[in-house]
Design a protein around this motif. Structure first.
Motif, PDB file in Angstrom:
ATOM      1  N   ARG A  10       0.852  -1.186   0.000  1.00 14.68           N
ATOM      2  CA  ARG A  10       0.000   0.000   0.000  1.00 14.68           C
ATOM      3  C   ARG A  10       0.892   1.241   0.000  1.00 14.68           C
ATOM      4  O   ARG A  10       1.860   1.309   0.751  1.00 14.68           O
ATOM      5  CB  ARG A  10      -0.892   0.014   1.234  1.00 14.68           C
ATOM      6  CG  ARG A  10      -1.910  -1.097   1.266  1.00 14.68           C
ATOM      7  CD  ARG A  10      -2.651  -1.120   2.613  1.00 14.68           C
ATOM      8  NE  ARG A  10      -3.522  -2.253   2.730  1.00 14.68           N
ATOM      9  CZ  ARG A  10      -3.165  -3.432   3.245  1.00 14.68           C
ATOM     10  NH1 ARG A  10      -1.935  -3.622   3.678  1.00 14.68           N
ATOM     11  NH2 ARG A  10      -4.026  -4.418   3.326  1.00 14.68           N
ATOM     12  N   CYS A  11       0.506   2.188  -0.841  1.00 13.51           N
ATOM     13  CA  CYS A  11       1.218   3.468  -0.878  1.00 13.51           C
ATOM     14  C   CYS A  11       0.183   4.572  -0.971  1.00 13.51           C
ATOM     15  O   CYS A  11      -0.989   4.328  -1.252  1.00 13.51           O
ATOM     16  CB  CYS A  11       2.186   3.527  -2.060  1.00 13.51           C
ATOM     17  SG  CYS A  11       1.394   3.557  -3.679  1.00 13.51           S
ATOM     18  N   PRO A  13      -1.909   7.359  -2.700  1.00 10.10           N
ATOM     19  CA  PRO A  13      -2.355   7.397  -4.093  1.00 10.10           C
ATOM     20  C   PRO A  13      -1.451   8.214  -5.016  1.00 10.10           C
ATOM     21  O   PRO A  13      -1.277   7.854  -6.183  1.00 10.10           O
ATOM     22  CB  PRO A  13      -3.764   8.007  -4.006  1.00 10.10           C
ATOM     23  CG  PRO A  13      -4.244   7.601  -2.645  1.00 10.10           C
ATOM     24  CD  PRO A  13      -3.004   7.674  -1.771  1.00 10.10           C
ATOM     25  N   GLU A  14      -0.846   9.271  -4.499  1.00 13.21           N
ATOM     26  CA  GLU A  14       0.021  10.090  -5.361  1.00 13.21           C
ATOM     27  C   GLU A  14       1.317   9.378  -5.753  1.00 13.21           C
ATOM     28  O   GLU A  14       2.006   9.794  -6.683  1.00 13.21           O
ATOM     29  CB  GLU A  14       0.337  11.446  -4.717  1.00 13.21           C
ATOM     30  CG  GLU A  14       1.069  11.368  -3.408  1.00 13.21           C
ATOM     31  CD  GLU A  14       0.166  11.386  -2.177  1.00 13.21           C
ATOM     32  OE1 GLU A  14       0.675  11.748  -1.102  1.00 13.21           O
ATOM     33  OE2 GLU A  14      -1.025  11.036  -2.288  1.00 13.21           O
ATOM     34  N   HIS A  15       1.665   8.288  -5.072  1.00 18.55           N
ATOM     35  CA  HIS A  15       2.859   7.517  -5.410  1.00 18.55           C
ATOM     36  C   HIS A  15       2.528   6.268  -6.227  1.00 18.55           C
ATOM     37  O   HIS A  15       3.437   5.532  -6.639  1.00 18.55           O
ATOM     38  CB  HIS A  15       3.612   7.097  -4.148  1.00 18.55           C
ATOM     39  CG  HIS A  15       4.133   8.242  -3.356  1.00 18.55           C
ATOM     40  ND1 HIS A  15       5.031   9.164  -3.860  1.00 18.55           N
ATOM     41  CD2 HIS A  15       3.879   8.634  -2.090  1.00 18.55           C
ATOM     42  CE1 HIS A  15       5.299  10.066  -2.938  1.00 18.55           C
ATOM     43  NE2 HIS A  15       4.609   9.771  -1.850  1.00 18.55           N
ATOM     44  N   ALA A  16       1.255   6.026  -6.478  1.00 20.46           N
ATOM     45  CA  ALA A  16       0.831   4.791  -7.148  1.00 20.46           C
ATOM     46  C   ALA A  16       1.451   4.620  -8.534  1.00 20.46           C
ATOM     47  O   ALA A  16       1.809   3.508  -8.923  1.00 20.46           O
ATOM     48  CB  ALA A  16      -0.686   4.728  -7.230  1.00 20.46           C
ATOM     49  N   ARG A  20       3.616   1.437  -9.416  1.00 23.14           N
ATOM     50  CA  ARG A  20       3.129   0.574 -10.502  1.00 23.14           C
ATOM     51  C   ARG A  20       4.217   0.348 -11.547  1.00 23.14           C
ATOM     52  O   ARG A  20       4.466  -0.781 -11.972  1.00 23.14           O
ATOM     53  CB  ARG A  20       1.896   1.211 -11.145  1.00 23.14           C
ATOM     54  CG  ARG A  20       1.317   0.414 -12.298  1.00 23.14           C
ATOM     55  CD  ARG A  20       0.136   1.185 -12.939  1.00 23.14           C
ATOM     56  NE  ARG A  20      -0.517   0.420 -13.956  1.00 23.14           N
ATOM     57  CZ  ARG A  20      -0.089   0.293 -15.205  1.00 23.14           C
ATOM     58  NH1 ARG A  20       1.028   0.899 -15.594  1.00 23.14           N
ATOM     59  NH2 ARG A  20      -0.756  -0.420 -16.077  1.00 23.14           N
ATOM     60  N   SER A  43      -3.523  -4.460  -9.285  1.00 21.92           N
ATOM     61  CA  SER A  43      -3.953  -3.305  -8.502  1.00 21.92           C
ATOM     62  C   SER A  43      -5.191  -3.763  -7.736  1.00 21.92           C
ATOM     63  O   SER A  43      -6.035  -4.491  -8.275  1.00 21.92           O
ATOM     64  CB  SER A  43      -4.249  -2.096  -9.385  1.00 21.92           C
ATOM     65  OG  SER A  43      -5.293  -2.384 -10.282  1.00 21.92           O
ATOM     66  N   GLY A  49      -3.707   3.000  -4.655  1.00 28.14           N
ATOM     67  CA  GLY A  49      -2.391   2.795  -4.057  1.00 28.14           C
ATOM     68  C   GLY A  49      -2.200   1.401  -3.495  1.00 28.14           C
ATOM     69  O   GLY A  49      -1.186   1.134  -2.857  1.00 28.14           O
TER      70      GLY A  49
END
Length: 95
Positions: A10-11, A13-16, A20, A43, A49
């Protein structure tokens, strides 16, 4: 006996996007490893994330070789892990 690894990452969302991309690069390199039987990246539905990895190797030694590879260090240890907010991993012997 085959050996499986299931990881839930889990990260934020801005690092997804970065996570990925690194996971897909790791997938490509890992699938070329001699002891790798499967490496899937997912995903998680409804979890921005969230990523789920399913990996299978010939045996524990194959997984240990994977962890010692340059692409594991670069893509997972150096790129993905620092961006994670949570990580859980299950190891299993395939029946």
């Amino acid at each position: 006996m085959a050996y499986a690894v299931v990881a839930h990452y889990r990260c934020a969302p801005e690092h997804a996007g970065v996570v990925r991309e690194a996971l897909l690069k790791a997938r490509q390199a890992t699938r070329a490893e001699p002891a790798n039987l499967m490496y899937e990246v997912h995903s998680v539905a409804g979890e921005p994330g969230g990523f789920l990895l399913y990996e299978r190797y010939d045996d524990v030694a194959g997984f240990e070789a994977h962890k010692a590879s340059p692409h594991f260090e670069e893509q997972i240890v150096e790129t993905v892990w620092p961006l994670l907010t949570d990580r859980s991993v299950v190891f299993a012997d395939v029946l």
